[in-house]
Design an enzyme around this catalytic site. Structure first.
Site, mmCIF file in Angstrom:
data_model
loop_
_atom_site.group_PDB
_atom_site.id
_atom_site.type_symbol
_atom_site.label_atom_id
_atom_site.label_comp_id
_atom_site.label_asym_id
_atom_site.label_seq_id
_atom_site.Cartn_x
_atom_site.Cartn_y
_atom_site.Cartn_z
ATOM 1 N N CYS B 10 0.836 -1.194 0.000
ATOM 2 C CA CYS B 10 0.000 0.000 0.000
ATOM 3 C C CYS B 10 0.880 1.257 0.000
ATOM 4 O O CYS B 10 2.093 1.173 0.179
ATOM 5 C CB CYS B 10 -0.921 0.011 1.224
ATOM 6 N N CYS B 13 3.136 1.797 2.965
ATOM 7 C CA CYS B 13 4.272 0.885 3.050
ATOM 8 C C CYS B 13 5.419 1.407 2.183
ATOM 9 O O CYS B 13 6.585 1.336 2.559
ATOM 10 C CB CYS B 13 3.879 -0.513 2.580
#
Lengths: 321, 79
Positions: B10, B13
């Site tokens: 995501c 991240c």
């Protein structure tokens, strides 16, 4: 005294004195509406999202899992729905969260109460409802969101669908970890980052939604929509819920629009049901959940939400008229 | 030192991975930044919210993107 009075004062001065618009004109009404709502909503977003983020920093999912593991039907569902409101959740973490819950003995129905409440009762939706509809509607939305989550989770729990969890989920070995305790400085840094992230993402939708809402406010005659979507049309609620499903990413833009729709005659329950569908039922979330549960449970999950949200819409149309 | 960034890919991240790499480069640390996307491995650290940061097999942070300064503290404290 209205705490938003300063916002109204500034908007009035800008619209009527600086721009010289006539308060009785359509253009004047629309511009004043826009200049009042945009700064007010953005200010509320910053303050409330910050406060919510600080509260959330006390409820990491690891702690929530501890509260819920081996909880029972009913009590566990209520607790899970409430924790769903305060535990930080983003759909990209849905998979590890689901696995972590199931592995530590949180019953499936209780896990679903959490998964329904978490996106539904979100701070952006609450701020917009509070700012544009007032505390009564915001409160109703909060209570009905929790109700949908509790009922949905109980039904899924009763249906005994543990076999609908993907097989690999049970094989994953979850490591032990204690939630890392944060300092106050870290909590505030987290909240600041969270505000920047959320407000940075939603502000164009808020401005766009309010702008479009302002135009409708000024130009569409009051009660123009009552014929189609007023309390008299029983089909309005399910249609509104179906329409809400594909609109997830625009939740922030949709609430300003629906606030104007109620002025134009759309029934309040229909509007609330529509908003719940927008926020709680989203295709991206179904796709993410598909990684951990089988299609049958996804279908049940969607159906239960659809039915409960529609029922709540009818209930409010009946109560609030 | 092995620094692992746990996350399914995501946006947050990726942000954490960038910050970690930046800190390693700026402080010229003898460290390797590894991205972990396998769900089984992520769960093995007991992490339920991503992104998370693991330094030499020890979970240091989960569920948020830390500031640059915080990562500096985490990476230099153990040395």
């Amino acid at each position: 005294m209205d705490i938003f009075y300063p916002f109204q004062w500034v908007a009035d001065r800008l619209t009527y004195d600086l721009l010289g618009l006539d308060p009785a004109s359509k253009l004047g009404a629309s511009v004043d509406f826009f200049l009042y709502d945009v700064p007010k909503i953005l200010a509320m977003l910053v303050v409330i999202v910050f406060a919510v983020a600080v509260i959330r920093s006390f409820f990491p999912p690891e702690k929530t899992r501890g509260f819920l593991s081996h909880s029972r039907l009913y009590g566990g569902n209520v607790l899970a729905a409430l924790l769903g409101v305060v535990t930080p959740f983003c759909s990209c973490s849905a998979v590890p969260l689901f696995i972590g819950f199931v592995e530590s003995g949180v019953p499936l129905g209780v896990t679903f109460s959490f998964l329904i409440a978490s996106p539904m009762v979100n701070e952006v939706a609450l701020v917009l409802l509070l700012g544009l509809f007032g505390w009564k509607v915001a409160g109703l939305y909060l209570v009905s969101g929790l109700t949908v989550a509790i009922i949905g989770g109980i039904v899924i729990g009763k249906l005994d669908l543990e076999d609908q969890v993907e097989d690999y989920v049970r094989q994953i070995k979850v490591g032990e970890s204690d939630a890392v305790e944060l300092t106050w400085a870290q909590r505030f840094a987290y909240a600041r980052g969270y505000v920047a992230d959320i407000v940075g993402k939603v502000w164009p939708y808020v401005v766009g939604g309010i702008a479009l809402g302002a135009v409708m406010h000024g130009y569409i005659p009051t009660d123009a929509l009552a014929k189609w979507a007023g309390p008299g049309n029983p089909l309005a609620v399910p249609v509104a819920v179906l329409m809400g499903i594909p609109l997830y990413s625009n939740a922030a833009g949709i609430i300003p629009l629906v606030s104007v729709l109620t002025e134009k005659g759309v029934a309040m329950g229909t509007v609330l049901a529509f908003m719940m569908a927008v926020v709680a039922l989203s295709v991206p979330e179904f796709i993410i959940l598909r990684k951990v549960i089988k299609p049958k449970l996804i279908a049940i999950f969607i159906s239960i939400n659809f039915v409960t949200i529609t029922a709540i819409g009818y209930l409010f149309n009946w109560v609030l008229r | 030192m092995i620094i692992k960034v746990l996350g399914s890919g995501c946006a947050n991240c990726q942000k954490l991975e960038q910050v970690a790499k930046q800190v390693v480069a700026d402080l010229v640390l003898d460290a390797q930044v590894v991205k972990v996307t396998d769900m089984g491995e992520i769960m093995g650290y007991g992490v339920m919210s991503t992104p998370a940061l693991v330094v030499d097999e020890q979970l240091r942070l989960a569920g948020r993107v830390p500031t640059y300064g915080e990562v500096v503290t985490i990476l230099t404290r153990d040395q």
